[in-house]
Design an enzyme around this catalytic site. Structure first.
Site, PDB file in Angstrom:
ATOM      1  N   LYS A 179      -5.620  -4.822 -23.180  1.00 44.55           N
ATOM      2  CA  LYS A 179      -6.647  -4.918 -24.772  1.00 44.55           C
ATOM      3  C   LYS A 179      -5.408  -4.535 -25.974  1.00 44.55           C
ATOM      4  O   LYS A 179      -4.541  -5.736 -25.856  1.00 44.55           O
ATOM      5  CB  LYS A 179      -7.845  -3.866 -24.781  1.00 44.55           C
ATOM      6  CG  LYS A 179      -8.515  -4.213 -23.754  1.00 44.55           C
ATOM      7  CD  LYS A 179      -9.997  -3.291 -23.925  1.00 44.55           C
ATOM      8  CE  LYS A 179     -11.060  -3.664 -22.972  1.00 44.55           C
ATOM      9  NZ  LYS A 179     -10.965  -2.872 -21.792  1.00 44.55           N
ATOM     10  N   THR A 226      -7.180   0.309 -19.935  1.00 44.20           N
ATOM     11  CA  THR A 226      -6.887  -0.917 -19.302  1.00 44.20           C
ATOM     12  C   THR A 226      -5.416  -1.179 -20.187  1.00 44.20           C
ATOM     13  O   THR A 226      -5.271  -0.678 -21.160  1.00 44.20           O
ATOM     14  CB  THR A 226      -7.809  -2.030 -19.628  1.00 44.20           C
ATOM     15  OG1 THR A 226      -8.414  -1.755 -21.276  1.00 44.20           O
ATOM     16  CG2 THR A 226      -9.151  -1.896 -18.927  1.00 44.20           C
ATOM     17  N   ASP A 238     -10.952   7.594 -22.248  1.00 36.16           N
ATOM     18  CA  ASP A 238     -10.863   6.236 -21.702  1.00 36.16           C
ATOM     19  C   ASP A 238     -10.461   5.708 -22.993  1.00 36.16           C
ATOM     20  O   ASP A 238     -11.111   5.366 -23.875  1.00 36.16           O
ATOM     21  CB  ASP A 238     -12.171   5.963 -21.354  1.00 36.16           C
ATOM     22  CG  ASP A 238     -12.376   4.225 -20.825  1.00 36.16           C
ATOM     23  OD1 ASP A 238     -11.170   3.688 -21.168  1.00 36.16           O
ATOM     24  OD2 ASP A 238     -13.208   3.654 -20.203  1.00 36.16           O
ATOM     25  N   GLU A 297       0.607  -1.300  -0.047  1.00 37.54           N
ATOM     26  CA  GLU A 297      -0.046  -0.144   0.063  1.00 37.54           C
ATOM     27  C   GLU A 297       0.983   1.240  -0.330  1.00 37.54           C
ATOM     28  O   GLU A 297       1.816   1.318   0.610  1.00 37.54           O
ATOM     29  CB  GLU A 297      -0.853   0.014   1.032  1.00 37.54           C
ATOM     30  CG  GLU A 297      -2.049  -0.951   1.048  1.00 37.54           C
ATOM     31  CD  GLU A 297      -1.962  -2.136   1.923  1.00 37.54           C
ATOM     32  OE1 GLU A 297      -0.660  -2.504   1.984  1.00 37.54           O
ATOM     33  OE2 GLU A 297      -2.910  -2.574   2.399  1.00 37.54           O
TER      34      GLU A 297
HETATM   35  N1  DSN Z   1     -15.466  -5.571 -21.266  1.00 33.08           N
HETATM   36  C1  DSN Z   1     -14.728  -4.656 -21.822  1.00 33.08           C
HETATM   37  C2  DSN Z   1     -15.003  -4.809 -23.651  1.00 33.08           C
HETATM   38  O1  DSN Z   1     -15.128  -5.847 -23.944  1.00 33.08           O
HETATM   39  O2  DSN Z   1     -15.014  -3.913 -24.156  1.00 33.08           O
HETATM   40  C3  DSN Z   1     -14.932  -3.427 -21.413  1.00 33.08           C
HETATM   41  O3  DSN Z   1     -15.173  -3.124 -20.179  1.00 33.08           O
END
Ligand code: DSN
Length: 449
Positions: free
Chosen positions: A228, A225, A199, A56
């Site tokens: 991806k 994220t 985002d 933390e």
């Molecule tokens: N689940 C993700 C997507 O497939 O785009 C977004 O959170």
């Protein structure tokens, strides 16, 4: 290399499921646009001893002892992200995209504040203010939309922002196939005094490779994220831009405090190490080529589908994603096409389309993407082949209808699944998808399944 030798020894049932998952990933054409195949180095980091540590706080300012090496790991991830995206501050601790976005709200908004984001059915994400998400319940959400041609309605964004004076505007989505007009969003935020957060979860890999415009110059915050197009482990980052610090010199501190202690406890240091590796990989020339190929493949797939008469939202794509509008065959057809494709060896997700006449669980579209299969080495000729498979499957299933009545619906789906299992055309496509997958081995180092 043996596949999971210790799990094989200690937990046979779990091992079988995990081995079957590896086999599934190898033998299916993976077209879910938010999925990818990480490098073995990222997998190693994720399964490393870093999972044992509590840390933390932030590098140099931890609540627990023994963090001298974790500090090195987290600093590596932060510095690599700063350099790659061109931002002064990065937080690499969010567990995933939704918590990252929630941290942005926590840093900037009070419950009841007005926020704006792209409407879910128009391609927006749950956390951009959809009613079923806490972000749509804690805040007064004013969604904006796409036009009938599927492109963002930037005039509506401006009109709504001027009328509602939002505290925060989101730009970014999970189902939008065109470049985002970041510059115009930036002007709207400046005119109305709103914070602007991009985002970029879906397109971060494209951005760092220079095949999609970067939002960094125009927005105050970027969230993404890491699993991806960026091809890292499951995780997320929040970046504060120079423009963000100019608007609010405390912004980076506010974000850090919102992540910890505001919303999270100890970071997942194994994931942070995986993020550091993915960022290093993404800085290499080979990654630029990879990202370019993702877009070339998506365009080739879109052309292949269009020429076979399938209708695409916006008529095509400029990124890694394609959205098929199945309404020419009726409403709520997504489930039939998704399951038909799965039986044929192609994994996709059913998705809402703008002005969907059906519901999010039984939507009228199919969302496809090329990041994962581009990692496996597929190029334009294979995309043309896949477009053919998809069109053949649609032909097979487009006649099935979804009854309105819930009981009739479940009977209809049962019958559909039985028909699918006996469908010879689908079985023949499955043979061809298997043959295609076997030409592009996945994780050969992990041995036979
Ligand atoms: N689940 C993700 C997507 O497939 O785009 C977004 O959170």
């Amino acid at each position: 290399m043996d596949f999971l030798p210790n799990i094989a020894r200690t937990d046979k049932t779990l091992f079988d499921a995990m081995k079957s998952e590896l086999k599934r990933q190898r033998s299916y054409i993976e077209m879910i646009p938010s999925e990818n195949f990480t490098s073995l180095a990222v997998l190693e980091a994720n399964g490393s001893v870093l999972t044992n540590k509590y840390s933390e706080g932030y590098p140099g300012k931890r609540y627990y002892g023994g963090n001298q090496f974790i500090d090195v790991v987290e600093d590596l991830a932060r510095e690599r992200a700063k350099k790659l995206f061109g931002v002064p501050n990065v937080n690499v601790q969010p567990y995933s995209g939704s918590p990252a976005n929630f941290a942005v709200y926590s840093a900037l908004c009070k419950p009841g504040d007005v926020i704006m984001g792209q409407n879910l059915q128009d391609g927006g994400h749950l956390t951009h203010g959809f009613t079923a998400s806490m972000t749509g319940q804690f805040f007064k959400s004013v969604p904006y939309h796409v036009k009938p041609d599927g492109y963002l309605d930037i005039d509506e964004v401006r009109r709504l922002a001027v009328a509602n004076k939002p505290k925060l505007i989101w730009v970014g989505s999970t189902a939008y196939t065109r470049e985002f007009p970041f510059e115009e969003f930036g002007e709207i935020a400046d005119e109305t005094g709103a914070y602007l957060a991009a985002d970029t979860s879906h397109i971060s890999g494209l951005i760092v490779a220079g095949v999609h415009k970067s939002p960094v110059e125009y927005v105050h915050i970027v969230t993404t994220t890491t699993h991806k197009t960026l091809r890292g482990p499951r995780g997320a980052m929040i970046m504060v831009t120079d423009k963000g610090l100019k608007k609010d010199p405390e912004l980076a501190d506010k974000i850090d405090k919102a992540v910890f202690p505001g919303l999270q406890g100890g970071p997942h240091d194994n994931a942070v190490a995986g993020i550091a590796i993915a960022l290093d990989e993404a800085s290499k020339p080979a990654f630029k080529e990879y990202a370019k190929q993702i877009v070339k493949n998506a365009k080739a797939l879109a052309e292949g589908l269009s020429k076979r008469g399938l209708k695409l939202v916006t008529g095509g794509t400029e990124n890694h994603m394609i959205l098929i509008d199945l309404t020419p065959f009726g409403k709520g057809k997504g489930i039939f096409v998704q399951e038909g494709l799965d039986a044929a060896g192609i994994v996709v997700n059913k998705n809402t389309i703008p002005q969907d006449p059906s519901s999010p669980f039984y939507p009228s579209g199919i969302r496809l993407g090329t990041p994962a299969m581009t990692t496996r080495g597929l190029k334009e000729p294979e995309m043309e082949q896949i477009a053919g498979f998809i069109s053949e499957v649609v032909e097979q299933v487009k006649g099935y209808d979804l009854p309105e009545d819930k009981e009739q619906r479940s009977e209809a789906l049962k019958k559909f699944r039985k028909d699918l299992a006996a469908n010879k055309a689908i079985a023949s496509i499955r043979e061809r998808t298997l043959a295609l997958c076997s030409r592009f081995p996945l994780y050969p180092e992990l041995g036979n399944t």
